[in-house]
Design a protein around this motif. Structure first.
Motif, short mmCIF file in Angstrom:
data_model
loop_
_atom_site.label_atom_id
_atom_site.label_comp_id
_atom_site.label_asym_id
_atom_site.label_seq_id
_atom_site.Cartn_x
_atom_site.Cartn_y
_atom_site.Cartn_z
N LEU A 135 0.83 -1.21 0.00
CA LEU A 135 0.00 0.00 0.00
C LEU A 135 0.86 1.26 0.00
CD1 LEU A 135 -2.73 1.50 0.34
CD2 LEU A 135 -2.51 1.14 2.81
N ASN A 138 1.36 3.20 -3.32
CA ASN A 138 0.27 3.83 -4.05
C ASN A 138 0.47 5.32 -4.29
OD1 ASN A 138 -1.08 1.37 -4.16
ND2 ASN A 138 -3.07 2.31 -3.75
N GLN A 139 1.15 5.97 -3.36
CA GLN A 139 1.33 7.42 -3.49
C GLN A 139 2.21 7.80 -4.67
OE1 GLN A 139 4.12 9.25 -0.49
NE2 GLN A 139 4.00 7.20 0.44
N HIS A 143 -2.22 4.62 -11.43
CA HIS A 143 -3.29 3.64 -11.28
C HIS A 143 -3.14 2.94 -9.93
CE1 HIS A 143 -2.61 4.13 -15.68
NE2 HIS A 143 -3.93 4.23 -15.68
N GLN A 144 -4.18 3.01 -9.13
CA GLN A 144 -4.11 2.53 -7.77
C GLN A 144 -4.58 1.08 -7.65
OE1 GLN A 144 -3.27 5.05 -4.99
NE2 GLN A 144 -2.36 5.63 -6.94
N PHE A 148 -3.56 -5.32 -1.50
CA PHE A 148 -2.22 -5.04 -0.98
C PHE A 148 -1.71 -6.26 -0.21
CE2 PHE A 148 -5.00 -1.27 -0.73
CZ PHE A 148 -4.46 -0.56 -1.78
N GLN A 232 3.28 -2.57 -10.36
CA GLN A 232 4.10 -1.38 -10.58
C GLN A 232 4.90 -1.41 -11.89
OE1 GLN A 232 4.16 -3.02 -7.41
NE2 GLN A 232 2.61 -1.55 -6.72
#
Length: 278
Positions: A135, A138-139, A143-144, A148, A232
């Motif tokens: 998680l 994500n920052q 695309h989130q 997690f 990612q």
């Protein structure tokens, strides 16, 4: 400017900070040397913060004096004040100095992760390990992901023992899962714990009494552990750019760790490309 003592030249008084005569060759040479010395110290300052975010004033003065033994502590203190005014240094707390500019990556460590860490620490007090959660990434992403994983990186010798202990506690846990395991079991599962072997000399940090990986480590691992960092992979360049824009990142730490993982060239190329675009 660093203070130097009053000088007596050819029978007249010369003050380094007050009376630099335009025709005084000695004074002109002297001030040039002072400027060079100041810049040398300024360039050296960041190296004192490589492994720590803040340093006590006393320790910082001692470090500088070790590299520049001819300087008096009073002169160094004056110069540190000057660097603070210039925005090179800041005082995060009384008696402490830190580099100004971007903050270090400091993710939120939730209660669940803390409990997991403390449980393993209690059962295996002498092993080296770290915990983190995907998680945190994500920052840095456009695309989130919606799922997690909790990651535990630990010494190979105890990995299987920890695996069975967590399994007995009813945890959904996987040990060094391969691509097929990710595809069949992990991608569609919630509350998953993944155990991985911790690479020796990996860049870690202790925060809130919990050992976690530094951002430098995660950025390097992203290029290598393509199963774990599957979400990612399509955004690597954007993630690197976001990370370098938001946080203070040590390229030397990344380089050392990338070298250990035999990915020094790829990491350097992506880092340089990111910095060139910033």
């Amino acid at each position: 400017m660093l203070l130097i003592p009053r000088l007596r030249i050819n029978g007249s008084n010369c003050y380094s900070l007050l009376n630099f005569g335009k025709k005084c060759v000695f004074c002109q040479s002297l001030i040039q040397n002072i400027v060079v010395l100041e810049q040398t110290i300024k360039d050296k300052i960041p190296t004192y913060f490589v492994d720590q975010q803040a340093i006590s004033k006393t320790s910082l003065v001692e470090l500088i004096q070790k590299d520049f033994p001819n300087l008096k502590k009073s002169s160094i203190t004056v110069y540190l004040s000057k660097l603070k005014k210039e925005g090179v240094l800041k005082n995060p707390s009384r008696g402490k100095y830190a580099l100004s500019g971007k903050d270090r990556f400091s993710p939120v460590i939730d209660t669940k992760l803390k409990r997991l860490y403390n449980k393993i620490k209690k059962d295996y007090p002498f092993i080296e390990f770290c915990v983190w959660n995907t998680l945190w990434l994500n920052q840095f992403m456009r695309h989130q992901p919606f799922r997690f994983y909790t990651i535990i990186e630990l010494e190979k010798d105890v990995a299987q023992s920890v695996f069975y202990k967590l399994k007995d506690q009813g945890k959904t846990v996987f040990l060094e899962p391969d691509a097929e395991t990710f595809e069949l079991y992990i991608h569609n599962s919630d509350d998953v714990i993944i155990l991985k072997q911790l690479v020796s000399e990996a860049p870690l940090v202790e925060t809130e009494n919990i050992v976690i990986p530094l951002l430098e480590k995660l950025l390097v691992d992203m290029l290598i552990d393509t199963n774990l960092f599957g979400a990612q992979q399509s955004e690597l360049k954007f993630i690197y750019q976001s990370a370098f824009e938001k946080f203070e990142i040590s390229k030397s730490k990344m380089k050392r760790y990338a070298h250990r993982r035999n990915r020094e060239t790829e990491v350097e190329q992506l880092s340089n490309l990111t910095l060139a675009n910033n």
